[in-house]
Motif scaffolding. Sequence first.
Motif, PDB file in Angstrom:
ATOM      1  N   GLU A 358      16.751 -35.299 -50.298  1.00 46.36           N
ATOM      2  CA  GLU A 358      17.501 -33.884 -50.962  1.00 46.36           C
ATOM      3  C   GLU A 358      19.086 -33.913 -50.965  1.00 46.36           C
ATOM      4  N   LYS A 359      19.400 -34.599 -49.927  1.00 42.97           N
ATOM      5  CA  LYS A 359      20.902 -34.492 -49.888  1.00 42.97           C
ATOM      6  C   LYS A 359      21.508 -36.076 -50.316  1.00 42.97           C
ATOM      7  N   ASN A 360      20.571 -36.736 -50.993  1.00 41.37           N
ATOM      8  CA  ASN A 360      20.888 -38.062 -51.628  1.00 41.37           C
ATOM      9  C   ASN A 360      21.174 -38.970 -50.712  1.00 41.37           C
ATOM     10  N   ILE A 361      20.954 -38.925 -49.113  1.00 38.17           N
ATOM     11  CA  ILE A 361      21.228 -39.882 -48.175  1.00 38.17           C
ATOM     12  C   ILE A 361      20.019 -40.695 -47.860  1.00 38.17           C
ATOM     13  N   ILE A 362      20.296 -41.981 -47.161  1.00 39.15           N
ATOM     14  CA  ILE A 362      19.191 -42.703 -46.706  1.00 39.15           C
ATOM     15  C   ILE A 362      18.539 -42.441 -45.259  1.00 39.15           C
ATOM     16  N   PHE A 363      17.494 -42.094 -45.147  1.00 38.71           N
ATOM     17  CA  PHE A 363      17.018 -42.129 -43.633  1.00 38.71           C
ATOM     18  C   PHE A 363      15.945 -43.434 -43.378  1.00 38.71           C
ATOM     19  N   ASP A 364      16.350 -44.062 -42.391  1.00 41.47           N
ATOM     20  CA  ASP A 364      15.417 -45.127 -42.041  1.00 41.47           C
ATOM     21  C   ASP A 364      15.053 -45.114 -40.736  1.00 41.47           C
ATOM     22  N   ILE A 365      13.892 -45.736 -40.288  1.00 39.20           N
ATOM     23  CA  ILE A 365      13.715 -46.279 -38.896  1.00 39.20           C
ATOM     24  C   ILE A 365      13.468 -47.646 -38.648  1.00 39.20           C
ATOM     25  N   GLU A 366      14.015 -48.241 -37.718  1.00 36.55           N
ATOM     26  CA  GLU A 366      13.729 -49.606 -37.462  1.00 36.55           C
ATOM     27  C   GLU A 366      13.119 -49.641 -35.911  1.00 36.55           C
ATOM     28  N   TYR A 367      11.788 -50.198 -35.891  1.00 42.13           N
ATOM     29  CA  TYR A 367      10.873 -50.309 -34.770  1.00 42.13           C
ATOM     30  C   TYR A 367      10.728 -51.419 -34.293  1.00 42.13           C
ATOM     31  N   ASP A 368      11.109 -51.752 -33.008  1.00 36.68           N
ATOM     32  CA  ASP A 368      10.890 -52.967 -32.237  1.00 36.68           C
ATOM     33  C   ASP A 368       9.462 -53.412 -32.515  1.00 36.68           C
ATOM     34  N   SER A 369       9.162 -54.547 -32.904  1.00 32.84           N
ATOM     35  CA  SER A 369       7.762 -54.888 -33.076  1.00 32.84           C
ATOM     36  C   SER A 369       7.177 -55.319 -31.767  1.00 32.84           C
ATOM     37  N   ARG A 370       8.145 -55.651 -30.764  1.00 34.24           N
ATOM     38  CA  ARG A 370       7.623 -55.990 -29.463  1.00 34.24           C
ATOM     39  C   ARG A 370       6.785 -54.800 -28.586  1.00 34.24           C
ATOM     40  N   LEU A 371       7.436 -53.496 -29.031  1.00 34.15           N
ATOM     41  CA  LEU A 371       6.749 -52.452 -28.451  1.00 34.15           C
ATOM     42  C   LEU A 371       5.392 -52.066 -28.758  1.00 34.15           C
ATOM     43  N   PRO A 372       4.462 -51.701 -27.864  1.00 34.83           N
ATOM     44  CA  PRO A 372       2.924 -51.339 -27.963  1.00 34.83           C
ATOM     45  C   PRO A 372       3.025 -50.105 -29.039  1.00 34.83           C
ATOM     46  N   PHE A 373       1.915 -50.003 -29.615  1.00 36.98           N
ATOM     47  CA  PHE A 373       1.714 -49.012 -30.269  1.00 36.98           C
ATOM     48  C   PHE A 373       1.702 -47.674 -29.152  1.00 36.98           C
TER      49      PHE A 373
END
Length: 636
Positions: A358-373
């Motif tokens: 809605e604000k024309n900005i980017i929201f992103d999440i970077e998740y370390d693949s070594r972390l368990p679910f």
Amino acid sequence: MFKKLFSFRPEVLFTNNKGNLLYEEVFRFLIGRISVPKSAEQLIQVGEKAHHKDNEEVFRTFLLFEKYLVALEPKNKFTPDTLRTEVFRRFPGLAELYPFRILILDDTEKKNVIAFHFMNIFLHEIRDQFGRGMHEYTDQKEALLKELRQQPLTEELFRELQFLCYEVFGFVSLHYGEGLGAKLFEKSYEQIASIFKELEVFPHLIAFIPREIVSKEHLGLFTQSQIEKVFLEKLAETESLNNALHEKIAELEITREKAEEAARTKAQFLSVMSHEIRTPLNAIIGFTELLSQNNPRADQREDLKMLKFSGENLLNIINDILDFSKLDSNKVQLSIVSFNLREMMQLLYQSFSYKANEKNIIFDIEYDSRLPFTVKGDSLRLSQILNNLISNAVKFTTVGSVKLRIDLVEAVGETIRTHFSVTDTGIGIPEEKQSKIFEQFTQADSDTTRLYGGTGLGLSISKKLAELMGSDIVIKSIPGKGSEFSFIVDFERSEEQPVKKPIEERKKNPDSFKGKKILLAEDNTFNANIARRYIGGWGAEMDVALDGAQAFEFVMRKQYDLVLMDVQMPVMDGITCTKEIRKFHPDLPILAITAATIGDVADQITSSGMNGHVSKPFKPTELFQKLEEFLRPELV
């Protein structure tokens, strides 16, 4: 009496004056009071020569005459006070001379003056003994004495001087040995005793003798009656202090009870207000969600977005105030459970990516693949911290991006140390204001609330929650370029396996709970209709009871797979109803639904036999998750 006649300044007692002619007249008067001169010839001879001596010798001689006249001249009927009154009335100039000034004071003031005089002598002896090596220390203590002389001469001041004496003795003993310290103390003690030994308050100086060197020689300066008198006075003083202490404890107990009553009233008020505000909010947000799912026109869709945004904003403000109140009262406790960390991040992405778009900005999440679910921790408090940090980042960013990053720091044994950071390209925070933004009701700029809204509680709550989890929020920020908020949390390993399909995908299945029978005990028809729409859309059958008594009757007549029980209802509340049901159906899953914050009713929910809770206003995902946990446990 004399205290009213003369203004008293402690420092003038430590000057040295002589008044030979005056002293001669004083002793002529005292000698004239002796009825049988032959019985006191030696004393009279001393008195006749006293005026040629120094002030301290004159003072000692005066006290000897006083002792004789009071004890051995019953016809005169003198007491120390009446004799001194008569002497100072006849010879008022005597009160201006050292050390006679001390006689115009009351006993407590006399004790303090002697104590000051002793400390001056003690420090002087130390300075003479050690030379320049102790000048700095003795100068400091003499300056302190000068400050103390400005205070009223009270019992508290006498005790303060006593502790100062112990401190000085301890310092000398530590640096030069206890033997030398004792020698200097005894020398000073003998000097003060030579002046004031006959004064009635002098035995109180016993209290100044350090326990390391107290001996019969020291106590030998005093008569048995003097020591007994001091002991009895100290006993009376202790009794008085004990009585005062008991009175103070009683006052504090009353104050504590009032404070606890005020806290209970406050908690009750917040709980009631929370329930009363959340209940209509539940209807507003719930129906807005349902209307949004019915393919509204473009203009209606925008109106519904604004309505939902306003409702959720109001709900967030209510939650902030309630959370801060509980944190401020130390009533928040961590709840360690297994949860799907990756799914939590997905839900955060779904929640905030819409606002970011809605604000024309980017929201992103970077998740370390070594972390368990799945991990063990307090998912609710973690989610609360991240929601606050991401919400602020999106709020204060107009151009660029917001990123949530989750990294594995280390995995040692059963502990998984995880680093969370929220970075934005927003307005940034000046360095001098970075420490203040964590204070309650505080934002970086006075215009922030007007421009961006908010209560100024989000970061304060987040910081306190992070501290509760054994962490701290670290900020890095450059005005005009953006900010980074980060913290580290230690999770425990979890043996539970993640679900095969994301919850959002499972929630779309209209047959998720097909064939399941659910009873909803809810006295508010708006909330009941919202719940019916959600639960019916997932394939379950649902009955509604309007109070606890009806709910109990429904359960006794029909078999249900799960009960959703409102905590606050008329006729019979949900807690009482659950206790009654448990007598006949110990294994029936019962979930509390409440508009109150869970911390306020957690004990009641657990003790009544409920299996968990769902918060109002209903969130479809949370409600689905709870139902799935008990109706489709094989998927959880």
